[in-house]
Design a protein around this motif. Structure first.
Motif, PDB file in Angstrom:
ATOM      1  N   LEU A 102       0.777  -1.302   0.158  1.00  0.00           N
ATOM      2  CA  LEU A 102       0.004   0.017   0.013  1.00  0.00           C
ATOM      3  C   LEU A 102       0.751   1.293   0.155  1.00  0.00           C
ATOM      4  O   LEU A 102       0.524   2.322  -0.668  1.00  0.00           O
ATOM      5  CB  LEU A 102      -1.048   0.079   1.305  1.00  0.00           C
ATOM      6  CG  LEU A 102      -1.814  -1.234   1.328  1.00  0.00           C
ATOM      7  CD1 LEU A 102      -2.662  -0.946   2.474  1.00  0.00           C
ATOM      8  CD2 LEU A 102      -2.853  -1.218   0.080  1.00  0.00           C
ATOM      9  N   THR A 103       1.989   1.441   0.738  1.00  0.00           N
ATOM     10  CA  THR A 103       2.733   2.604   1.003  1.00  0.00           C
ATOM     11  C   THR A 103       3.414   2.965  -0.519  1.00  0.00           C
ATOM     12  O   THR A 103       3.804   4.081  -0.475  1.00  0.00           O
ATOM     13  CB  THR A 103       3.930   2.454   2.113  1.00  0.00           C
ATOM     14  OG1 THR A 103       4.603   1.316   1.765  1.00  0.00           O
ATOM     15  CG2 THR A 103       3.081   2.228   3.344  1.00  0.00           C
ATOM     16  N   HIS A 104       3.601   2.212  -1.537  1.00  0.00           N
ATOM     17  CA  HIS A 104       3.917   2.323  -2.710  1.00  0.00           C
ATOM     18  C   HIS A 104       3.060   2.554  -3.715  1.00  0.00           C
ATOM     19  O   HIS A 104       3.420   2.707  -5.119  1.00  0.00           O
ATOM     20  CB  HIS A 104       5.258   1.105  -2.962  1.00  0.00           C
ATOM     21  CG  HIS A 104       6.237   1.282  -2.220  1.00  0.00           C
ATOM     22  ND1 HIS A 104       6.330   0.384  -1.304  1.00  0.00           N
ATOM     23  CD2 HIS A 104       7.674   1.786  -1.972  1.00  0.00           C
ATOM     24  CE1 HIS A 104       7.492   0.490  -0.410  1.00  0.00           C
ATOM     25  NE2 HIS A 104       8.151   1.443  -1.255  1.00  0.00           N
ATOM     26  N   ARG A 105       1.932   2.823  -3.532  1.00  0.00           N
ATOM     27  CA  ARG A 105       0.620   3.120  -4.459  1.00  0.00           C
ATOM     28  C   ARG A 105       0.274   4.497  -4.089  1.00  0.00           C
ATOM     29  O   ARG A 105       0.727   5.416  -3.203  1.00  0.00           O
ATOM     30  CB  ARG A 105      -0.431   2.391  -4.055  1.00  0.00           C
ATOM     31  CG  ARG A 105      -0.231   1.194  -4.373  1.00  0.00           C
ATOM     32  CD  ARG A 105      -1.500  -0.045  -4.127  1.00  0.00           C
ATOM     33  NE  ARG A 105      -1.310  -1.395  -4.567  1.00  0.00           N
ATOM     34  CZ  ARG A 105      -1.582  -1.778  -5.683  1.00  0.00           C
ATOM     35  NH1 ARG A 105      -2.268  -0.931  -6.661  1.00  0.00           N
ATOM     36  NH2 ARG A 105      -1.542  -3.162  -6.075  1.00  0.00           N
ATOM     37  N   ASP A 106      -0.291   5.285  -5.122  1.00  0.00           N
ATOM     38  CA  ASP A 106      -1.030   6.535  -4.877  1.00  0.00           C
ATOM     39  C   ASP A 106      -2.130   6.435  -3.639  1.00  0.00           C
ATOM     40  O   ASP A 106      -2.697   5.353  -3.511  1.00  0.00           O
ATOM     41  CB  ASP A 106      -1.834   6.821  -6.219  1.00  0.00           C
ATOM     42  CG  ASP A 106      -2.737   8.151  -5.872  1.00  0.00           C
ATOM     43  OD1 ASP A 106      -2.076   9.268  -6.042  1.00  0.00           O
ATOM     44  OD2 ASP A 106      -3.986   7.943  -5.617  1.00  0.00           O
ATOM     45  N   PRO A 107      -1.941   7.434  -2.674  1.00  0.00           N
ATOM     46  CA  PRO A 107      -2.766   7.100  -1.565  1.00  0.00           C
ATOM     47  C   PRO A 107      -4.099   6.677  -1.810  1.00  0.00           C
ATOM     48  O   PRO A 107      -4.714   5.819  -1.023  1.00  0.00           O
ATOM     49  CB  PRO A 107      -2.647   8.527  -0.766  1.00  0.00           C
ATOM     50  CG  PRO A 107      -1.153   8.909  -1.329  1.00  0.00           C
ATOM     51  CD  PRO A 107      -1.172   8.566  -2.761  1.00  0.00           C
ATOM     52  N   GLU A 108      -4.845   7.501  -2.639  1.00  0.00           N
ATOM     53  CA  GLU A 108      -6.105   7.081  -2.719  1.00  0.00           C
ATOM     54  C   GLU A 108      -6.567   5.822  -3.636  1.00  0.00           C
ATOM     55  O   GLU A 108      -7.355   4.922  -3.345  1.00  0.00           O
ATOM     56  CB  GLU A 108      -6.906   8.110  -3.987  1.00  0.00           C
ATOM     57  CG  GLU A 108      -7.336   9.423  -3.227  1.00  0.00           C
ATOM     58  CD  GLU A 108      -8.248  10.258  -4.226  1.00  0.00           C
ATOM     59  OE1 GLU A 108      -9.180   9.743  -4.975  1.00  0.00           O
ATOM     60  OE2 GLU A 108      -8.003  11.549  -4.309  1.00  0.00           O
ATOM     61  N   GLU A 109      -5.506   5.427  -4.469  1.00  0.00           N
ATOM     62  CA  GLU A 109      -5.548   4.017  -4.988  1.00  0.00           C
ATOM     63  C   GLU A 109      -5.280   3.066  -3.904  1.00  0.00           C
ATOM     64  O   GLU A 109      -5.690   1.782  -3.923  1.00  0.00           O
ATOM     65  CB  GLU A 109      -4.473   3.974  -6.106  1.00  0.00           C
ATOM     66  CG  GLU A 109      -4.507   2.643  -6.894  1.00  0.00           C
ATOM     67  CD  GLU A 109      -5.656   2.342  -7.556  1.00  0.00           C
ATOM     68  OE1 GLU A 109      -6.196   1.058  -7.685  1.00  0.00           O
ATOM     69  OE2 GLU A 109      -6.549   3.176  -7.737  1.00  0.00           O
ATOM     70  N   GLY A 110      -4.509   3.391  -2.989  1.00  0.00           N
ATOM     71  CA  GLY A 110      -4.003   2.477  -1.901  1.00  0.00           C
ATOM     72  C   GLY A 110      -5.123   2.135  -0.991  1.00  0.00           C
ATOM     73  O   GLY A 110      -5.485   0.979  -0.583  1.00  0.00           O
ATOM     74  N   ILE A 111      -6.089   3.200  -0.609  1.00  0.00           N
ATOM     75  CA  ILE A 111      -7.233   3.005   0.178  1.00  0.00           C
ATOM     76  C   ILE A 111      -8.375   2.125  -0.637  1.00  0.00           C
ATOM     77  O   ILE A 111      -8.851   1.209  -0.052  1.00  0.00           O
ATOM     78  CB  ILE A 111      -8.006   4.387   0.609  1.00  0.00           C
ATOM     79  CG1 ILE A 111      -6.888   5.067   1.470  1.00  0.00           C
ATOM     80  CG2 ILE A 111      -9.096   4.194   1.126  1.00  0.00           C
ATOM     81  CD1 ILE A 111      -6.533   4.193   2.666  1.00  0.00           C
ATOM     82  N   ARG A 112      -8.452   2.396  -1.942  1.00  0.00           N
ATOM     83  CA  ARG A 112      -9.289   1.544  -2.806  1.00  0.00           C
ATOM     84  C   ARG A 112      -8.841   0.172  -2.738  1.00  0.00           C
ATOM     85  O   ARG A 112      -9.825  -0.629  -2.785  1.00  0.00           O
ATOM     86  CB  ARG A 112      -9.215   2.141  -4.251  1.00  0.00           C
ATOM     87  CG  ARG A 112     -10.369   1.474  -5.187  1.00  0.00           C
ATOM     88  CD  ARG A 112     -10.038   1.914  -6.586  1.00  0.00           C
ATOM     89  NE  ARG A 112     -10.792   1.059  -7.431  1.00  0.00           N
ATOM     90  CZ  ARG A 112     -12.156   1.085  -7.699  1.00  0.00           C
ATOM     91  NH1 ARG A 112     -12.913   1.890  -7.059  1.00  0.00           N
ATOM     92  NH2 ARG A 112     -12.785   0.213  -8.549  1.00  0.00           N
ATOM     93  N   GLU A 113      -7.585  -0.084  -3.252  1.00  0.00           N
ATOM     94  CA  GLU A 113      -7.229  -1.542  -3.063  1.00  0.00           C
ATOM     95  C   GLU A 113      -7.533  -2.202  -1.793  1.00  0.00           C
ATOM     96  O   GLU A 113      -7.872  -3.240  -1.645  1.00  0.00           O
ATOM     97  CB  GLU A 113      -5.995  -1.444  -3.551  1.00  0.00           C
ATOM     98  CG  GLU A 113      -5.523  -1.003  -4.771  1.00  0.00           C
ATOM     99  CD  GLU A 113      -6.282  -2.128  -5.965  1.00  0.00           C
ATOM    100  OE1 GLU A 113      -5.952  -3.247  -5.818  1.00  0.00           O
ATOM    101  OE2 GLU A 113      -6.927  -1.775  -6.811  1.00  0.00           O
ATOM    102  N   LEU A 114      -7.218  -1.538  -0.559  1.00  0.00           N
ATOM    103  CA  LEU A 114      -7.520  -2.117   0.578  1.00  0.00           C
ATOM    104  C   LEU A 114      -8.979  -2.357   0.760  1.00  0.00           C
ATOM    105  O   LEU A 114      -9.174  -3.518   1.482  1.00  0.00           O
ATOM    106  CB  LEU A 114      -6.982  -1.137   1.703  1.00  0.00           C
ATOM    107  CG  LEU A 114      -7.204  -1.602   3.133  1.00  0.00           C
ATOM    108  CD1 LEU A 114      -6.623  -3.008   3.503  1.00  0.00           C
ATOM    109  CD2 LEU A 114      -6.535  -0.597   4.141  1.00  0.00           C
ATOM    110  N   ALA A 115      -9.749  -1.486   0.660  1.00  0.00           N
ATOM    111  CA  ALA A 115     -11.284  -1.733   0.675  1.00  0.00           C
ATOM    112  C   ALA A 115     -11.691  -3.013  -0.032  1.00  0.00           C
ATOM    113  O   ALA A 115     -12.474  -3.728   0.196  1.00  0.00           O
ATOM    114  CB  ALA A 115     -12.050  -0.347   0.296  1.00  0.00           C
ATOM    115  N   LEU A 116     -11.312  -2.987  -1.590  1.00  0.00           N
ATOM    116  CA  LEU A 116     -11.765  -4.213  -2.259  1.00  0.00           C
ATOM    117  C   LEU A 116     -11.151  -5.503  -1.958  1.00  0.00           C
ATOM    118  O   LEU A 116     -11.786  -6.361  -2.082  1.00  0.00           O
ATOM    119  CB  LEU A 116     -11.316  -3.779  -3.844  1.00  0.00           C
ATOM    120  CG  LEU A 116     -12.166  -2.580  -4.461  1.00  0.00           C
ATOM    121  CD1 LEU A 116     -11.865  -2.256  -5.861  1.00  0.00           C
ATOM    122  CD2 LEU A 116     -13.708  -2.902  -4.379  1.00  0.00           C
TER     123      LEU A 116
END
Length: 231
Positions: A102-116
């Motif tokens: 997650l920390t190497h992704r765009d922050p919004e994309e990181g949250i999206r990926e975590l949620a999904l």
């Protein structure tokens, strides 16, 4: 020949006496790692289906194709086995989350990926949700005995905190966001839906188990989570 017959007869009588006394035949495991994994998998299924109180050691041993003696050898007793199942379940989801990086992704994309990811993990692992229900009924009595749970979750929260910090630096997220609140939002939206989808489908006359509904709810979790933290 008579000696061989006598020996065979004594062996059969010994086995019969053991059976009558409730003594299980000894089995030597040729693959301890495989036996350990088989017991853990069988125990997960049993605790998922029957809870802690209803789960039976005999049933677990039978499904794992071993005996109670071997089960006790690896895990000690029923409570220790149940805790091992809990720890393995949490380890599985936390290890899977690490692959998101997650920390190497765009922050919004990181949250999206975590949620999904969380939503899809819940869908694929109903045993995890079932175990959570069981352990909460016991007020985390057994989980509190774990020496490993706290460490693995502190690492996860630290990584989520870094994602939120990067989002704040980029002017995307609000300041002062509690990372635990973010995760609880994601987990709660997924857990409630799946735990109650059958009753809710009946009450509102809508099939919440349909593929389209499942996909739409995943996107809803993403939208709600991001809306709660964005500027």
């Amino acid at each position: 020949m008579d000696m061989e017959k006598n020996a065979a007869s004594r062996s059969r009588r010994a086995k019969a006496l053991e059976a009558d006394a409730g003594v299980e035949p000894k089995k030597v495991s040729r693959n301890p790692k495989r036996t350990h994994a088989a017991i853990l998998a069988a125990a997960t299924d049993e605790f998922m289906a029957h809870g802690f109180g209803g789960a039976r050691i005999d049933a677990i041993a039978a499904k794992a194709k071993t005996n109670k003696r071997m089960l006790y050898h690896y895990f000690g007793d029923k409570e220790a086995l149940y805790l091992a199942v809990l720890e393995a379940s949490y380890t599985s989801i936390r290890n899977a989350e690490k692959t998101l990086d997650l920390t190497h992704r765009d922050p919004e994309e990181g949250i999206r990926e975590l949620a999904l990811f969380t939503w899809h993990y819940f869908l694929k692992h109903p045993e995890f949700l079932s175990l959570l229900v069981t352990e909460n009924m016991h007020q985390a009595r057994y989980l509190k005995r774990s020496d490993t749970i706290a460490a693995m979750h502190s690492h996860f929260i630290a990584e989520l905190s870094e994602v939120l910090r990067l989002g704040q630096v980029k002017g995307l997220f609000r300041e002062g966001i509690d990372p635990l609140s973010v995760y609880l939002t994601i987990a709660a939206l997924g857990f409630f839906y799946l735990s109650n989808r059958h009753t809710l489908s009946t009450i509102f006359e809508r099939d919440l188990s349909a593929a389209a509904a499942i996909k739409a709810w995943g996107e809803h979790i993403v939208s709600v989570t991001l809306a709660s933290i964005k500027l």
